[in-house]
Design a protein around this motif. Structure first.
Motif, short mmCIF file in Angstrom:
data_model
loop_
_atom_site.label_atom_id
_atom_site.label_comp_id
_atom_site.label_asym_id
_atom_site.label_seq_id
_atom_site.Cartn_x
_atom_site.Cartn_y
_atom_site.Cartn_z
N VAL A 11 31.30 -123.33 -23.65
CA VAL A 11 32.30 -124.38 -23.82
C VAL A 11 33.02 -124.23 -25.16
CG1 VAL A 11 32.61 -126.88 -24.06
CG2 VAL A 11 31.09 -125.99 -22.31
N GLY A 12 32.29 -123.91 -26.21
CA GLY A 12 32.91 -123.73 -27.53
C GLY A 12 33.96 -122.64 -27.51
N PHE A 13 33.66 -121.53 -26.84
CA PHE A 13 34.62 -120.44 -26.75
C PHE A 13 35.83 -120.86 -25.92
CE2 PHE A 13 36.14 -116.32 -24.96
CZ PHE A 13 36.54 -115.75 -26.15
N ALA A 14 35.60 -121.62 -24.85
CA ALA A 14 36.70 -122.12 -24.02
C ALA A 14 37.61 -123.03 -24.85
CB ALA A 14 36.16 -122.87 -22.80
N TYR A 15 37.03 -123.88 -25.69
CA TYR A 15 37.83 -124.74 -26.56
C TYR A 15 38.66 -123.90 -27.53
CZ TYR A 15 35.39 -129.07 -25.22
OH TYR A 15 34.90 -130.15 -24.54
N LEU A 16 38.05 -122.88 -28.08
CA LEU A 16 38.74 -121.99 -29.01
C LEU A 16 39.91 -121.29 -28.32
CD1 LEU A 16 38.88 -120.80 -31.86
CD2 LEU A 16 37.28 -119.04 -31.10
N LEU A 17 39.69 -120.82 -27.09
CA LEU A 17 40.77 -120.18 -26.34
C LEU A 17 41.92 -121.15 -26.07
CD1 LEU A 17 38.97 -117.95 -23.67
CD2 LEU A 17 40.33 -117.20 -25.64
N ALA A 18 41.59 -122.38 -25.69
CA ALA A 18 42.63 -123.38 -25.44
C ALA A 18 43.41 -123.67 -26.72
CB ALA A 18 42.01 -124.67 -24.89
N PHE A 19 42.72 -123.77 -27.83
CA PHE A 19 43.38 -123.99 -29.11
C PHE A 19 44.31 -122.82 -29.44
CE2 PHE A 19 43.64 -123.70 -33.73
CZ PHE A 19 44.01 -124.99 -34.07
N ALA A 20 43.82 -121.60 -29.24
CA ALA A 20 44.63 -120.40 -29.51
C ALA A 20 45.87 -120.38 -28.61
CB ALA A 20 43.80 -119.14 -29.31
N ALA A 21 45.72 -120.80 -27.36
CA ALA A 21 46.88 -120.86 -26.47
C ALA A 21 47.91 -121.85 -26.99
CB ALA A 21 46.43 -121.24 -25.05
N GLY A 22 47.45 -122.95 -27.57
CA GLY A 22 48.36 -123.92 -28.16
C GLY A 22 49.13 -123.34 -29.32
N VAL A 23 48.45 -122.61 -30.18
CA VAL A 23 49.12 -121.95 -31.31
C VAL A 23 50.11 -120.91 -30.79
CG1 VAL A 23 48.78 -120.46 -33.33
CG2 VAL A 23 47.23 -122.37 -32.91
N SER A 24 49.71 -120.20 -29.75
CA SER A 24 50.59 -119.21 -29.13
C SER A 24 51.86 -119.86 -28.59
CB SER A 24 49.85 -118.49 -28.00
OG SER A 24 50.71 -117.63 -27.30
N PHE A 25 51.72 -121.05 -28.03
CA PHE A 25 52.87 -121.76 -27.50
C PHE A 25 53.87 -122.10 -28.62
CE2 PHE A 25 55.08 -125.71 -26.44
CZ PHE A 25 55.81 -125.25 -25.36
N VAL A 26 53.36 -122.54 -29.76
CA VAL A 26 54.25 -122.85 -30.89
C VAL A 26 54.96 -121.59 -31.34
CG1 VAL A 26 54.37 -123.73 -33.25
CG2 VAL A 26 52.82 -124.79 -31.61
N PHE A 27 54.24 -120.49 -31.39
CA PHE A 27 54.84 -119.21 -31.76
C PHE A 27 55.96 -118.88 -30.77
CE2 PHE A 27 54.57 -115.34 -34.20
CZ PHE A 27 55.13 -114.39 -33.38
N GLN A 28 55.71 -119.06 -29.48
CA GLN A 28 56.71 -118.78 -28.45
C GLN A 28 57.96 -119.63 -28.66
OE1 GLN A 28 55.99 -120.35 -24.57
NE2 GLN A 28 57.13 -118.73 -23.56
N GLN A 29 57.76 -120.90 -28.95
CA GLN A 29 58.91 -121.79 -29.15
C GLN A 29 59.72 -121.37 -30.36
OE1 GLN A 29 59.75 -123.85 -26.71
NE2 GLN A 29 57.95 -122.90 -25.83
N ALA A 30 59.06 -120.95 -31.41
CA ALA A 30 59.77 -120.54 -32.63
C ALA A 30 60.58 -119.27 -32.38
CB ALA A 30 58.78 -120.34 -33.77
N VAL A 31 59.97 -118.27 -31.73
CA VAL A 31 60.72 -117.03 -31.50
C VAL A 31 61.81 -117.24 -30.46
CG1 VAL A 31 58.87 -115.50 -32.28
CG2 VAL A 31 59.06 -116.04 -29.85
N ASN A 32 61.58 -118.08 -29.46
CA ASN A 32 62.63 -118.38 -28.49
C ASN A 32 63.81 -119.07 -29.17
OD1 ASN A 32 61.22 -117.30 -26.34
ND2 ASN A 32 60.55 -119.26 -25.52
N SER A 33 63.51 -120.00 -30.07
CA SER A 33 64.57 -120.70 -30.79
C SER A 33 65.35 -119.73 -31.67
CB SER A 33 63.95 -121.81 -31.64
OG SER A 33 64.94 -122.50 -32.35
#
Length: 147
Positions: A3-25
């Motif tokens: 579960v801890g690793f799953a939480y970490l992956l979900a968190f990393a996906a969230g950071v990845s999403f912000v990165f995507q929005q910044a580069v798309n912008s």
């Protein structure tokens, strides 16, 4: 997977999403088109997902598999395009933190509804007081981020 690793992956996906929005912008400004920036984003994602799907599964879905699928199951890309298009338009106007906060708040409210009613075959998870309070706090957080 723990579960801890799953939480970490979900968190990393969230950071990845912000990165995507910044580069798309950034691409939107560079090529003067939110629509072409969104297209480039999806094209890159399509190429990566194709490579991962082929490497991980090794074979294409059969016509039988495709025939058993529901029409609504094929609409995910449409909703993703709406999501990306709106994000590309709003990040320069509202800032990444505000847009992401509003997106997360909207995702939470939508997720609670999908869980509560078991929409599209999701397991039912009733809206409880703590879950509702968490959603309200996310909404308040989105408001505070904008101030």
């Amino acid at each position: 997977m723990g579960v801890g690793f799953a939480y970490l992956l979900a968190f990393a996906a969230g950071v990845s999403f912000v990165f995507q929005q910044a580069v798309n912008s950034s691409l939107r400004v560079e090529i003067d088109s939110p629509w072409w920036a969104g297209f480039v984003s999806y094209l890159g994602g399509t190429v990566v997902m194709l490579a991962v799907a082929l490497a991980a599964h090794g074979s294409l879905p059969t016509t039988g598999m495709l025939g058993r699928s529901h029409a609504m199951s094929w609409t995910g890309g449409i909703f993703g395009a709406i999501y990306i298009g709106i994000s590309i338009l709003l990040v320069p106007r509202l800032g990444a933190a505000t847009v992401i906060a509003l997106l997360v708040a909207g995702q939470m409210i939508g997720s609670l509804m999908f869980d509560h009613f078991g929409l599209f075959g999701l397991p039912v998870h009733q809206v409880t007081a703590p879950r509702a309070i968490g959603a309200v706090l996310l909404l308040l957080g989105a408001i505070l981020v904008r101030l």
